[in-house]
Design a protein around this motif. Structure first.
Motif, mmCIF file in Angstrom:
data_model
loop_
_atom_site.group_PDB
_atom_site.id
_atom_site.type_symbol
_atom_site.label_atom_id
_atom_site.label_comp_id
_atom_site.label_asym_id
_atom_site.label_seq_id
_atom_site.Cartn_x
_atom_site.Cartn_y
_atom_site.Cartn_z
ATOM 1 N N ALA A 87 -73.212 -22.109 -8.715
ATOM 2 C CA ALA A 87 -71.789 -21.799 -8.900
ATOM 3 C C ALA A 87 -71.360 -20.913 -7.750
ATOM 4 O O ALA A 87 -72.088 -20.018 -7.332
ATOM 5 C CB ALA A 87 -71.553 -21.100 -10.230
ATOM 6 N N VAL A 88 -70.158 -21.185 -7.243
ATOM 7 C CA VAL A 88 -69.653 -20.454 -6.086
ATOM 8 C C VAL A 88 -68.223 -20.005 -6.354
ATOM 9 O O VAL A 88 -67.414 -20.785 -6.872
ATOM 10 C CB VAL A 88 -69.655 -21.353 -4.819
ATOM 11 N N PHE A 89 -67.931 -18.758 -6.020
ATOM 12 C CA PHE A 89 -66.547 -18.306 -6.023
ATOM 13 C C PHE A 89 -66.210 -17.844 -4.617
ATOM 14 O O PHE A 89 -66.967 -17.079 -4.015
ATOM 15 C CB PHE A 89 -66.318 -17.150 -7.003
ATOM 16 N N MET A 149 -72.612 -2.855 -5.753
ATOM 17 C CA MET A 149 -72.719 -4.311 -5.729
ATOM 18 C C MET A 149 -74.112 -4.754 -6.197
ATOM 19 O O MET A 149 -74.254 -5.693 -6.979
ATOM 20 C CB MET A 149 -72.409 -4.836 -4.324
ATOM 21 N N ALA A 150 -75.131 -4.045 -5.728
ATOM 22 C CA ALA A 150 -76.512 -4.382 -6.114
ATOM 23 C C ALA A 150 -76.726 -4.166 -7.613
ATOM 24 O O ALA A 150 -77.363 -4.981 -8.292
ATOM 25 C CB ALA A 150 -77.505 -3.553 -5.307
ATOM 26 N N THR A 151 -76.168 -3.086 -8.138
ATOM 27 C CA THR A 151 -76.265 -2.806 -9.575
ATOM 28 C C THR A 151 -75.596 -3.916 -10.379
ATOM 29 O O THR A 151 -76.094 -4.333 -11.431
ATOM 30 C CB THR A 151 -75.595 -1.449 -9.893
ATOM 31 N N ILE A 152 -74.475 -4.421 -9.865
ATOM 32 C CA ILE A 152 -73.749 -5.508 -10.532
ATOM 33 C C ILE A 152 -74.613 -6.780 -10.576
ATOM 34 O O ILE A 152 -74.669 -7.463 -11.602
ATOM 35 C CB ILE A 152 -72.388 -5.748 -9.844
ATOM 36 N N SER A 167 -62.438 -13.410 1.730
ATOM 37 C CA SER A 167 -62.738 -11.979 1.698
ATOM 38 C C SER A 167 -63.960 -11.713 0.825
ATOM 39 O O SER A 167 -64.623 -10.704 0.976
ATOM 40 C CB SER A 167 -61.547 -11.197 1.174
ATOM 41 N N ILE A 168 -64.244 -12.635 -0.106
ATOM 42 C CA ILE A 168 -65.427 -12.477 -0.954
ATOM 43 C C ILE A 168 -66.040 -13.845 -1.224
ATOM 44 O O ILE A 168 -65.320 -14.822 -1.441
ATOM 45 C CB ILE A 168 -65.089 -11.743 -2.271
ATOM 46 N N VAL A 169 -67.370 -13.909 -1.154
ATOM 47 C CA VAL A 169 -68.095 -15.133 -1.508
ATOM 48 C C VAL A 169 -69.239 -14.727 -2.442
ATOM 49 O O VAL A 169 -70.031 -13.845 -2.125
ATOM 50 C CB VAL A 169 -68.668 -15.862 -0.267
ATOM 51 N N ILE A 170 -69.261 -15.369 -3.606
ATOM 52 C CA ILE A 170 -70.327 -15.152 -4.582
ATOM 53 C C ILE A 170 -70.995 -16.499 -4.809
ATOM 54 O O ILE A 170 -70.307 -17.484 -5.086
ATOM 55 C CB ILE A 170 -69.764 -14.641 -5.927
ATOM 56 N N ALA A 171 -72.314 -16.556 -4.674
ATOM 57 C CA ALA A 171 -73.046 -17.804 -4.925
ATOM 58 C C ALA A 171 -74.232 -17.488 -5.820
ATOM 59 O O ALA A 171 -74.966 -16.526 -5.572
ATOM 60 C CB ALA A 171 -73.514 -18.426 -3.614
ATOM 61 N N VAL A 172 -74.363 -18.278 -6.873
ATOM 62 C CA VAL A 172 -75.411 -18.049 -7.865
ATOM 63 C C VAL A 172 -76.096 -19.372 -8.184
ATOM 64 O O VAL A 172 -75.425 -20.349 -8.512
ATOM 65 C CB VAL A 172 -74.810 -17.483 -9.184
ATOM 66 N N PHE A 209 -68.768 -12.899 -14.047
ATOM 67 C CA PHE A 209 -69.131 -11.516 -14.347
ATOM 68 C C PHE A 209 -69.192 -10.685 -13.062
ATOM 69 O O PHE A 209 -68.621 -9.590 -12.984
ATOM 70 C CB PHE A 209 -70.487 -11.477 -15.067
ATOM 71 N N ILE A 210 -69.872 -11.205 -12.042
ATOM 72 C CA ILE A 210 -70.016 -10.494 -10.769
ATOM 73 C C ILE A 210 -68.644 -10.218 -10.157
ATOM 74 O O ILE A 210 -68.340 -9.099 -9.734
ATOM 75 C CB ILE A 210 -70.925 -11.275 -9.786
ATOM 76 N N LEU A 211 -67.783 -11.225 -10.135
ATOM 77 C CA LEU A 211 -66.449 -11.068 -9.563
ATOM 78 C C LEU A 211 -65.658 -9.968 -10.270
ATOM 79 O O LEU A 211 -65.111 -9.071 -9.620
ATOM 80 C CB LEU A 211 -65.677 -12.390 -9.647
ATOM 81 N N GLU A 212 -65.597 -10.041 -11.596
ATOM 82 C CA GLU A 212 -64.807 -9.065 -12.349
ATOM 83 C C GLU A 212 -65.354 -7.650 -12.179
ATOM 84 O O GLU A 212 -64.598 -6.693 -12.058
ATOM 85 C CB GLU A 212 -64.743 -9.445 -13.832
#
Length: 163
Positions: free
Chosen positions: A40-42, A71-74, A114-119, A133-136
């Motif tokens: 999943a990618v945001f 960020m690491a804690t998240i 500005s932000i990329v999240i990949a899981v 969850f990470i984004l919020e």
């Protein structure tokens, strides 16, 4: 150099704060794994308007040494949260395989991320869940501030919560 980018490895992931453009394809590729049935990618990008005003670019500033730890804690929290899902069988494949969280700093032009999240995870449900969850959490907790610059002068440019 620290001013250029900050990077922090976590158990199964990595957080990056960078003044360079984010390489979306590379970030996505880096979470790939043969055990993953889902990625999943945001991607959050700068949009061209805010409340009727034309936005020319955004600028992000961070208290980097603290923000990267947050960020690491998240990412660790996402692991814990999603690890409790009914799909995961203890001692086998983890609910989340790899997580990457990259946030851009400095000026981000319209249309650029500005932000990329990949899981990556064995099952899609966990990857979607973790991504959101990470984004919020980043928006609520990371020490990152956003300023919008509008067409026709920046006397009304303002710092705002990163939301």
């Amino acid at each position: 150099s620290a001013s250029h980018s900050d990077r922090l490895e976590t158990g199964n992931g990595e957080c990056v704060l960078s003044y360079e453009p984010l390489d979306t394809q590379n970030i996505i590729k880096s979470v790939g794994d043969d055990a993953a049935g889902a990625i999943a990618v945001f991607i959050g990008t700068t949009r061209n308007s805010f409340q009727g005003k034309t936005v020319v670019h955004l600028e992000y500033q961070a208290y980097s040494s603290l923000a990267i730890k947050t960020m690491a804690t998240i990412l660790e929290s996402a692991n814990t949260l999603v690890g409790r899902s009914e799909h995961s069988v203890q001692g086998t494949v983890p609910a989340l395989i790899k997580c990457k969280l990259h946030h851009r700093l400095g000026v981000v032009p319209v249309g650029e991320p500005s932000i990329v999240i990949a899981v990556s995870s064995p099952h899609r449900r966990e990857s979607f869940q973790a991504c959101e969850f990470i984004l919020e959490e980043v928006k609520a907790k990371a020490q990152i501030w956003k300023r919008e610059y509008y067409e026709g002068g920046n006397e009304d440019a303002q710092w705002k919560e990163n939301i």
